[in-house]
Scaffold this active site. Structure first.
Site, PDB file in Angstrom:
ATOM      1  N   ARG A 122     -12.089   1.570  10.562  1.00  0.00           N
ATOM      2  CA  ARG A 122     -11.842   0.413   9.676  1.00  0.00           C
ATOM      3  C   ARG A 122     -12.807   0.373   8.478  1.00  0.00           C
ATOM      4  NH1 ARG A 122      -8.063   0.657  12.397  1.00  0.00           N
ATOM      5  NH2 ARG A 122      -6.991  -1.008  13.531  1.00  0.00           N
ATOM      6  N   SER A 142      -5.014  -7.937  13.287  1.00  0.00           N
ATOM      7  CA  SER A 142      -6.157  -8.104  14.194  1.00  0.00           C
ATOM      8  C   SER A 142      -7.267  -8.829  13.439  1.00  0.00           C
ATOM      9  CB  SER A 142      -6.677  -6.745  14.654  1.00  0.00           C
ATOM     10  OG  SER A 142      -5.673  -6.089  15.368  1.00  0.00           O
ATOM     11  N   GLU A 200     -12.145  -8.535  10.688  1.00  0.00           N
ATOM     12  CA  GLU A 200     -11.453  -7.443   9.986  1.00  0.00           C
ATOM     13  C   GLU A 200     -10.909  -7.890   8.612  1.00  0.00           C
ATOM     14  OE1 GLU A 200      -9.083  -4.734  12.501  1.00  0.00           O
ATOM     15  OE2 GLU A 200      -7.672  -4.675  10.844  1.00  0.00           O
TER      16      GLU A 200
HETATM   17  C1  LIG Z   1       0.939  -8.618  11.307  1.00  0.00           C
HETATM   18  C2  LIG Z   1      -0.109  -7.675  10.798  1.00  0.00           C
HETATM   19  C3  LIG Z   1      -0.405  -6.515  11.495  1.00  0.00           C
HETATM   20  C4  LIG Z   1      -1.394  -5.637  11.025  1.00  0.00           C
HETATM   21  N1  LIG Z   1      -1.660  -4.515  11.741  1.00  0.00           N
HETATM   22  C5  LIG Z   1      -2.619  -3.654  11.320  1.00  0.00           C
HETATM   23  C6  LIG Z   1      -2.920  -2.476  12.055  1.00  0.00           C
HETATM   24  O1  LIG Z   1      -2.325  -2.193  13.091  1.00  0.00           O
HETATM   25  N2  LIG Z   1      -3.881  -1.655  11.583  1.00  0.00           N
HETATM   26  C7  LIG Z   1      -4.555  -1.918  10.432  1.00  0.00           C
HETATM   27  O2  LIG Z   1      -5.433  -1.113  10.065  1.00  0.00           O
HETATM   28  N3  LIG Z   1      -4.293  -3.027   9.701  1.00  0.00           N
HETATM   29  C8  LIG Z   1      -3.338  -3.891  10.123  1.00  0.00           C
HETATM   30  N4  LIG Z   1      -3.086  -5.024   9.400  1.00  0.00           N
HETATM   31  C9  LIG Z   1      -3.841  -5.299   8.176  1.00  0.00           C
HETATM   32  C10 LIG Z   1      -3.110  -4.897   6.861  1.00  0.00           C
HETATM   33  O3  LIG Z   1      -1.798  -4.579   7.089  1.00  0.00           O
HETATM   34  C11 LIG Z   1      -3.828  -3.700   6.216  1.00  0.00           C
HETATM   35  O4  LIG Z   1      -5.156  -4.047   5.923  1.00  0.00           O
HETATM   36  C12 LIG Z   1      -3.122  -3.261   4.909  1.00  0.00           C
HETATM   37  O5  LIG Z   1      -3.740  -2.077   4.446  1.00  0.00           O
HETATM   38  C13 LIG Z   1      -3.184  -4.314   3.837  1.00  0.00           C
HETATM   39  O6  LIG Z   1      -2.532  -3.800   2.694  1.00  0.00           O
HETATM   40  P1  LIG Z   1      -2.327  -4.674   1.389  1.00  0.00           P
HETATM   41  O7  LIG Z   1      -1.696  -3.771   0.399  1.00  0.00           O
HETATM   42  O8  LIG Z   1      -1.627  -5.951   1.749  1.00  0.00           O
HETATM   43  O9  LIG Z   1      -3.822  -4.949   0.986  1.00  0.00           O
HETATM   44  P2  LIG Z   1      -4.535  -6.367   0.754  1.00  0.00           P
HETATM   45  O10 LIG Z   1      -4.532  -7.137   2.039  1.00  0.00           O
HETATM   46  O11 LIG Z   1      -3.984  -6.979  -0.470  1.00  0.00           O
HETATM   47  O12 LIG Z   1      -6.010  -5.851   0.455  1.00  0.00           O
HETATM   48  C14 LIG Z   1      -6.846  -5.412   1.487  1.00  0.00           C
HETATM   49  C15 LIG Z   1      -8.132  -4.900   0.819  1.00  0.00           C
HETATM   50  O13 LIG Z   1      -7.834  -3.682   0.131  1.00  0.00           O
HETATM   51  C16 LIG Z   1      -8.111  -3.808  -1.244  1.00  0.00           C
HETATM   52  N5  LIG Z   1      -7.029  -3.089  -1.960  1.00  0.00           N
HETATM   53  C17 LIG Z   1      -5.699  -3.183  -1.750  1.00  0.00           C
HETATM   54  N6  LIG Z   1      -5.035  -2.356  -2.579  1.00  0.00           N
HETATM   55  C18 LIG Z   1      -5.977  -1.714  -3.328  1.00  0.00           C
HETATM   56  C19 LIG Z   1      -5.940  -0.733  -4.369  1.00  0.00           C
HETATM   57  N7  LIG Z   1      -4.788  -0.232  -4.833  1.00  0.00           N
HETATM   58  N8  LIG Z   1      -7.120  -0.316  -4.911  1.00  0.00           N
HETATM   59  C20 LIG Z   1      -8.310  -0.807  -4.467  1.00  0.00           C
HETATM   60  N9  LIG Z   1      -8.416  -1.739  -3.498  1.00  0.00           N
HETATM   61  C21 LIG Z   1      -7.251  -2.186  -2.931  1.00  0.00           C
HETATM   62  C22 LIG Z   1      -8.117  -5.305  -1.542  1.00  0.00           C
HETATM   63  O14 LIG Z   1      -8.939  -5.597  -2.651  1.00  0.00           O
HETATM   64  C23 LIG Z   1      -8.692  -5.858  -0.249  1.00  0.00           C
HETATM   65  O15 LIG Z   1     -10.091  -5.744  -0.237  1.00  0.00           O
HETATM   66  C24 LIG Z   1      -2.097  -5.927   9.837  1.00  0.00           C
HETATM   67  C25 LIG Z   1      -1.794  -7.100   9.119  1.00  0.00           C
HETATM   68  C26 LIG Z   1      -0.817  -7.970   9.595  1.00  0.00           C
HETATM   69  C27 LIG Z   1      -0.509  -9.204   8.815  1.00  0.00           C
END
Ligand SMILES: Cc1cc2nc3c(=O)[nH]c(=O)nc-3n(C[C@H](O)[C@H](O)[C@H](O)COP(=O)(O)OP(=O)(O)OC[C@H]3O[C@@H](n4cnc5c(N)ncnc54)[C@H](O)[C@@H]3O)c2cc1C
Length: 300
Positions: A111, A191, A294
């Site tokens: 992570r 999580s 997380e």
């Molecule tokens: C129901 C559910 C289940 C999930 N299951 C998992 C799982 O099994 N495993 C897991 O690892 N995660 C899980 N997650 C967490 C989530 O899906 C991940 O963290 C995912 O990568 C978030 O992507 P996002 O594009 O929405 O990023 P955001 O949530 O918008 O951003 C997350 C972080 O990444 C940064 N970021 C995003 N895009 C960029 C970019 N292009 N450049 C630089 N920084 C960036 C943001 O600034 C922020 O700090 C889950 C979430 C939910 C709601």
């Protein structure tokens, strides 16, 4: 020079399927996918599975974008993007230039990457290159997944990537970890706590604090993990008196997954954090381990 054939993914344009992608007989071959940061992650996984390319099939059903995956080294069910990522293209806001970072330059761990630890806010990820294996076997490291796959295949034949991805989605849905309209248990940020990676000494203290033997898993690669194990945060939480379905006003624990804190409707961020703090305090007082969150907090 990149020795692998490259597939540029763009879901808005027609995109050629890799040669030999219609059967496992093509033999194993590395294939690099260049995916734009804004693409939907689950659609990308679906595309690779349809192309019969192994490497991210267990990461099906995770919400978010391709560009978000290297940030926290997205992982689930025995896979992490770190093991598939070849290169990350990003805009470096300090040097005001585009850079291409190899996987080792990204500093991946559980992570964690340089994007969320040593260099937060410095890089805007614009493209991620994943090296996958055409005709490769699915990853079945996660015991529950392995068991469920075997149950459905008494002949022991190798499951397809599509079957594994479908099973992962099914397991995720059963735990409320797949975004499904109308399902209260999936109103979470995924999580909420990381699984703590502990020393043998800390593990002993955890064992002393419980009548049950604590479950443990390998801590993963990396010099900092030598002599350490990962303990499920969900187990620590349950042992500290918090069951699935627990409520604190409109904030609560999912009825299907102890690690998911959910908003049953109308809970404020402060109320969600109050619940998180109460859980973390209880775990700390019982086992001496402070759970780490997380999700990233915005505006606090
Ligand atoms: C129901 C559910 C289940 C999930 N299951 C998992 C799982 O099994 N495993 C897991 O690892 N995660 C899980 N997650 C967490 C989530 O899906 C991940 O963290 C995912 O990568 C978030 O992507 P996002 O594009 O929405 O990023 P955001 O949530 O918008 O951003 C997350 C972080 O990444 C940064 N970021 C995003 N895009 C960029 C970019 N292009 N450049 C630089 N920084 C960036 C943001 O600034 C922020 O700090 C889950 C979430 C939910 C709601």
């Amino acid at each position: 020079m990149n020795p692998w054939p490259t597939v540029r993914t763009s879901f808005s344009e027609a995109c050629e399927a890799p040669v030999g992608s219609d059967g496992v007989d093509a033999g194993e071959k590395g294939l690099t996918y260049q995916a734009a940061a804004g693409e939907d992650w689950d659609a990308f996984v679906e595309r690779t599975v349809q192309d019969n390319c192994a490497g991210v099939e267990c990461l099906a059903g995770i919400p978010g974008s391709v560009g978000g995956t290297p940030v926290q080294n997205v992982g689930a069910y025995g896979q992490e993007v770190a093991s598939a990522i070849e290169r990350v293209r990003a805009f470096d806001v300090e040097d005001r230039a585009f850079v291409e970072l190899s996987a080792s330059e990204c500093g991946f761990a559980y992570r964690r990457s340089r994007f969320n630890s040593t260099d937060p806010g410095r890089f805007i990820v614009t493209r991620v290159d994943y090296r996958l294996t055409l005709g490769g076997a699915p990853t079945l490291k996660y015991a529950d997944l392995h068991r469920a796959i075997l149950e459905g295949r008494p002949d022991g034949a190798r499951p397809s990537l599509a079957e594994v991805a479908a099973l992962v989605r099914q397991v995720r849905q059963s735990k409320g970890m797949l975004l499904v309209e109308g399902d209260t248990d999936c109103r979470s940020a995924g999580s909420f706590f990381k699984n703590p990676v502990v020393t043998e000494e800390q593990l002993l203290r955890i064992a002393e604090g419980s009548e049950k033997e604590p479950p443990r898993f390998p801590a993963g690669a990396g010099a900092e993990n030598i002599g350490r194990v990962k303990v499920p945060a969900a187990w620590l939480i349950e042992q500290s008196g918090f069951a699935k379905g627990y409520s604190l006003g409109a904030a609560g624990i999912s009825s299907r997954h102890t690690l998911a804190l959910i908003n049953r409707g109308g809970a404020s961020a402060a109320e969600m954090l109050k619940l998180a703090g109460r859980i973390a305090d209880a775990v700390e007082s019982r086992f001496g381990i402070r759970l780490e969150m997380e999700p990233v907090l915005v505006g606090f």
